[in-house]
Enzyme design. Sequence first.
Site, PDB file in Angstrom:
ATOM      1  N   SER A   1      32.443  41.665  48.448  1.00  0.00           N
ATOM      2  CA  SER A   1      33.575  40.981  47.819  1.00  0.00           C
ATOM      3  C   SER A   1      34.851  41.085  48.653  1.00  0.00           C
ATOM      4  CB  SER A   1      33.831  41.562  46.425  1.00  0.00           C
ATOM      5  OG  SER A   1      34.984  40.965  45.850  1.00  0.00           O
TER       6      SER A   1
ATOM      7  N   SER B   1      37.720  40.263  47.239  1.00  0.00           N
ATOM      8  CA  SER B   1      38.808  40.386  46.268  1.00  0.00           C
ATOM      9  C   SER B   1      39.748  41.554  46.567  1.00  0.00           C
ATOM     10  CB  SER B   1      38.236  40.501  44.850  1.00  0.00           C
ATOM     11  OG  SER B   1      37.637  39.291  44.457  1.00  0.00           O
TER      12      SER B   1
ATOM     13  N   THR C   1      32.554  39.211  38.711  1.00  0.00           N
ATOM     14  CA  THR C   1      31.677  38.306  39.434  1.00  0.00           C
ATOM     15  C   THR C   1      30.272  38.439  38.850  1.00  0.00           C
ATOM     16  OG1 THR C   1      30.980  37.604  41.638  1.00  0.00           O
ATOM     17  CG2 THR C   1      31.190  39.982  41.272  1.00  0.00           C
TER      18      THR C   1
ATOM     19  N   LYS D   1      29.860  37.479  34.266  1.00  0.00           N
ATOM     20  CA  LYS D   1      30.785  36.494  33.708  1.00  0.00           C
ATOM     21  C   LYS D   1      30.414  36.069  32.284  1.00  0.00           C
ATOM     22  CE  LYS D   1      32.340  34.499  38.100  1.00  0.00           C
ATOM     23  NZ  LYS D   1      32.535  33.245  38.867  1.00  0.00           N
TER      24      LYS D   1
ATOM     25  N   ASP E   1      38.651  30.535  37.345  1.00  0.00           N
ATOM     26  CA  ASP E   1      37.849  29.690  38.235  1.00  0.00           C
ATOM     27  C   ASP E   1      38.176  28.216  38.022  1.00  0.00           C
ATOM     28  OD1 ASP E   1      36.433  31.608  39.656  1.00  0.00           O
ATOM     29  OD2 ASP E   1      34.828  31.729  38.175  1.00  0.00           O
TER      30      ASP E   1
ATOM     31  N   ALA F   1      23.572  25.128  38.196  1.00  0.00           N
ATOM     32  CA  ALA F   1      23.894  25.071  36.768  1.00  0.00           C
ATOM     33  C   ALA F   1      24.210  26.447  36.195  1.00  0.00           C
ATOM     34  CB  ALA F   1      22.728  24.441  35.994  1.00  0.00           C
ATOM     35  N   GLY F   2      24.762  27.330  37.012  1.00  0.00           N
ATOM     36  CA  GLY F   2      25.137  28.655  36.520  1.00  0.00           C
ATOM     37  C   GLY F   2      26.564  28.680  36.026  1.00  0.00           C
TER      38      GLY F   2
ATOM     39  N   TYR G   1      31.539  31.612  50.815  1.00  0.00           N
ATOM     40  CA  TYR G   1      32.450  31.875  51.934  1.00  0.00           C
ATOM     41  C   TYR G   1      31.849  32.801  52.987  1.00  0.00           C
ATOM     42  CZ  TYR G   1      33.631  36.178  49.314  1.00  0.00           C
ATOM     43  OH  TYR G   1      33.580  37.365  48.638  1.00  0.00           O
TER      44      TYR G   1
END
Length: 277
Positions: free
Chosen positions: A17, A19, A65, A69, A106, A130-131, A218
């Site tokens: 991550s 973040s 994450t 979620k 998001d 489709a998550g 990313y």
Amino acid sequence: MTIHHRAAVLGSPIAHSLSPVLHNAAYRALGLDDWEYGRFEVTEAALPGFLADLRPGDWAGFSLTMPLKRAVIPLLDEVSASALAVDAVNTLLLAPDGRRIGDNTDVPGLVAALRERGIERVPAAAVLGAGATASSALAALALLGAAEVTVYVRSAERAREMSALGERLGVAVRTADWARGAEALAGPLTVSTTPVGATDAFAAGLTATPGALFDVLYHPWPTALAAACAERGGTVLGGLDLLVHQAVLQWERFTGRTPGPLAAMRAAGEAALAAGA
């Protein structure tokens, strides 16, 4: 230096991550030396225990994450309307009295990233996957005026879920078989929300100039699909675009300060990726 305010990202796996890089860069940019942002490996099964052990006042909040979620929602005291709409919480705020408040950055992050690149409105679009992130993408596309969205999925159950979400959002959702995903790139905008490698096979299927592609990955970057679209003249947005825009919104919620230092966060993310973080 004494740390008085803490935040962190939770998920599994979490070592990759970015973040912490983004949030800590924002603290430094504004001289908030008493703030610290970390990361914790937390599975879905471990989440209830992790939250139960928190003491009120110790934490401002958490970024969430996968796979947390959706798993976090039953554990919350309050959930924002935007998070409920997409059944996904990526931001957990901890009130001083211990209440757990869920939100979703998001969706506005996706919208802000697209608008930054001049994509203000889209009449139609496609979503690969489709998550939870796909649900946020669908909500973002609704805010950008998309009347119809084609969602490429692998299972009938996920197709039904996305169709139901489209009804709640006022968007006509057409589902298509995953194997036909390459055809999505011919449209004005495609949002790819799938794991690393999932769309690699579609790259070879591109022949004409594609529309815009927003690939939420990313690392590694570029993906095979993003590289193929760029080579053929398409507009490409990457996961860092989403990450910095949703992160600055989280940062503002955690700290109560606005505006967050978007440029500093983006620069830190770019530097970390360039260094192989």
